[in-house]
Design a protein around this motif. Structure first.
Motif, short mmCIF file in Angstrom:
data_model
loop_
_atom_site.label_atom_id
_atom_site.label_comp_id
_atom_site.label_asym_id
_atom_site.label_seq_id
_atom_site.Cartn_x
_atom_site.Cartn_y
_atom_site.Cartn_z
N LEU A 50 0.83 -1.20 0.00
CA LEU A 50 0.00 0.00 0.00
C LEU A 50 0.87 1.25 0.00
N ALA A 51 1.97 1.22 0.75
CA ALA A 51 2.88 2.37 0.79
C ALA A 51 3.44 2.69 -0.59
N LYS A 52 3.83 1.66 -1.32
CA LYS A 52 4.38 1.87 -2.67
C LYS A 52 3.32 2.44 -3.61
N GLU A 53 2.10 1.90 -3.55
CA GLU A 53 1.03 2.39 -4.41
C GLU A 53 0.73 3.85 -4.09
N LEU A 54 0.64 4.18 -2.80
CA LEU A 54 0.36 5.55 -2.40
C LEU A 54 1.46 6.50 -2.85
N ALA A 55 2.71 6.09 -2.67
CA ALA A 55 3.83 6.94 -3.08
C ALA A 55 3.80 7.19 -4.58
N SER A 56 3.53 6.14 -5.36
CA SER A 56 3.50 6.27 -6.81
C SER A 56 2.39 7.21 -7.27
N PHE A 57 1.17 7.00 -6.76
CA PHE A 57 0.05 7.80 -7.25
C PHE A 57 0.03 9.20 -6.67
N CYS A 58 0.57 9.41 -5.46
CA CYS A 58 0.69 10.77 -4.93
C CYS A 58 1.71 11.56 -5.74
N SER A 59 2.80 10.93 -6.14
CA SER A 59 3.78 11.60 -7.01
C SER A 59 3.13 11.96 -8.34
N GLU A 60 2.31 11.07 -8.85
CA GLU A 60 1.61 11.33 -10.11
C GLU A 60 0.67 12.53 -9.98
N GLN A 61 0.08 12.72 -8.81
CA GLN A 61 -0.82 13.84 -8.57
C GLN A 61 -0.06 15.17 -8.46
N GLY A 62 1.26 15.11 -8.33
CA GLY A 62 2.05 16.33 -8.25
C GLY A 62 2.62 16.62 -6.88
N PHE A 63 2.51 15.67 -5.94
CA PHE A 63 3.03 15.87 -4.60
C PHE A 63 4.52 15.53 -4.53
N GLU A 64 5.21 16.19 -3.62
CA GLU A 64 6.58 15.82 -3.25
C GLU A 64 6.50 15.04 -1.95
N ILE A 65 6.90 13.77 -1.98
CA ILE A 65 6.78 12.91 -0.81
C ILE A 65 7.95 13.15 0.12
N VAL A 66 7.66 13.49 1.36
CA VAL A 66 8.69 13.79 2.33
C VAL A 66 8.44 13.00 3.61
N LYS A 67 9.44 12.98 4.46
CA LYS A 67 9.33 12.35 5.78
C LYS A 67 9.29 13.47 6.82
N GLY A 68 8.30 13.42 7.69
CA GLY A 68 8.22 14.42 8.74
C GLY A 68 7.26 15.55 8.39
N LYS A 69 7.69 16.79 8.64
CA LYS A 69 6.83 17.95 8.48
C LYS A 69 6.49 18.19 7.02
N ALA A 70 5.19 18.32 6.73
CA ALA A 70 4.73 18.50 5.35
C ALA A 70 3.44 19.30 5.34
N GLN A 71 3.10 19.81 4.18
CA GLN A 71 1.86 20.56 4.04
C GLN A 71 0.64 19.66 4.19
N TYR A 72 0.76 18.42 3.70
CA TYR A 72 -0.34 17.46 3.76
C TYR A 72 0.15 16.17 4.39
N THR A 73 -0.76 15.47 5.03
CA THR A 73 -0.42 14.20 5.67
C THR A 73 -1.51 13.17 5.38
N ILE A 74 -1.09 11.97 5.05
CA ILE A 74 -2.03 10.86 4.89
C ILE A 74 -1.75 9.85 5.99
N LYS A 75 -2.78 9.50 6.72
CA LYS A 75 -2.62 8.46 7.73
C LYS A 75 -3.89 7.63 7.79
N GLY A 76 -3.75 6.38 8.19
CA GLY A 76 -4.92 5.53 8.24
C GLY A 76 -4.60 4.14 8.74
N GLU A 77 -5.54 3.25 8.49
CA GLU A 77 -5.45 1.89 9.01
C GLU A 77 -6.00 0.91 7.97
N ILE A 78 -5.32 -0.19 7.80
CA ILE A 78 -5.82 -1.29 6.97
C ILE A 78 -6.75 -2.11 7.86
N VAL A 79 -8.04 -1.93 7.65
CA VAL A 79 -9.04 -2.49 8.56
C VAL A 79 -9.22 -3.98 8.34
#
Length: 290
Positions: A50-79
């Motif tokens: 899931l992390a790889k898919e999210l990283a790939s498609f967020c980059s495609e949307q135009g985001f810069e993926i960073v660790k730590g402080k960022a303008q946007y944050t995605i968090k959740g749970e695999i239920v």
């Protein structure tokens, strides 16, 4: 960015510096052990996919993926991860043995707003029941698309995120609105083309002499309807093949991209182009046979 480990901190990165307006932090998703019923993957493998898919498609949307402080944050749970039974899916499709992927969480923009998401995808059938591995991978990929699209919407609405690294934004309208407007224009063009082609086909069919190996006069109305339908389908797929990237990447058309089985936008355009050409070929054959 290291797609193999999107959560890895790059050397020299600092969380104390200025925050980029299109930066996003993807926090590792927890896996709810009580909902994990899968032997083909471990909990860590599912979270990593899931992390790889999210990283790939967020980059495609135009985001810069960073660790730590960022303008946007995605968090959740695999239920829930349920591999189901391939044998039961083969013997009793839609009745038993379904595989399932369920994920929930939120996209957070600073401290101002958040957009919750809840994605649940079930798989009830496939070739010979469908591979459990393939179904779970497809479910995680679809979830990655939807979550990234939600993040893209938040980005456009709050700070005018430029999708896909393009030089211009999408303007005042959000991506789904643009997608629906584009689809509406394509559908209108397809209807107009179908009417024109139907009129031409009617005139041609009525003027063509009746042959013993051709279509009988009383059946030529069906031929006209067939030509109109093929023209409509061809223009529809052609319009999708020529759609802007922002439309093909939008949440409105996620179902199309997920079901196409191709990873890249270019691959999807090629597939749609083939589907556009096929009705034209069929129309040509039907005319030759008349």
């Amino acid at each position: 960015m290291d797609l193999d480990n999107p959560f890895k901190t790059r050397s020299g990165d600092s969380t104390d510096g200025p925050v980029s307006s299109n930066s996003i932090c993807i926090e590792p998703f927890r896996v709810r052990s009580s909902g994990f019923n899968c032997q083909v993957f471990t909990e860590d493998q599912v979270a990593e996919m899931l992390a790889k898919e999210l990283a790939s498609f967020c980059s495609e949307q135009g985001f810069e993926i960073v660790k730590g402080k960022a303008q946007y944050t995605i968090k959740g749970e695999i239920v829930k991860i349920e591999q189901g039974s391939q044998i039961l899916r083969y013997l009793l499709p839609f009745l038993a043995g379904e595989a399932m992927v369920e994920i929930q969480g939120e996209v957070i923009e600073g401290v101002h707003s958040s957009k919750p998401f809840h994605i649940k995808k079930t798989f009830s059938m496939g070739a010979f029941g469908g591979s459990s591995k393939g179904m779970i991978k497809s479910g995680l990929r679809l979830a990655g698309m939807k979550i990234a699209a939600d993040a893209g919407l938040v980005g456009q609405q709050t700070s005018g995120l430029k999708q896909g690294g393009s030089s211009g934004g999408l303007g005042a309208l959000s991506a789904p609105v643009n997608a629906w407007l584009y689809l509406g224009m394509v559908a209108l063009a397809a209807i107009i083309t179908a009417v024109i082609v139907g009129g031409y086909a009617h005139g041609w069919a009525m003027a063509a002499p009746e042959r013993h190996d051709g279509i009988a006069m009383e059946h030529r109305g069906r031929y006209v309807l067939l030509q109109s339908a093929l023209a409509f389908i061809s223009i529809l797929f052609g319009g999708l093949a020529a759609a802007p990237d922002s439309v093909l990447k939008s949440k409105t058309l996620i179902w199309l991209r997920a079901s196409s089985g191709v990873n890249s936008i270019i691959g999807q355009r090629i597939l749609l182009g083939i589907l556009c050409a096929l009705p034209i070929f069929l129309a040509y054959l039907s005319k030759r046979l008349m």
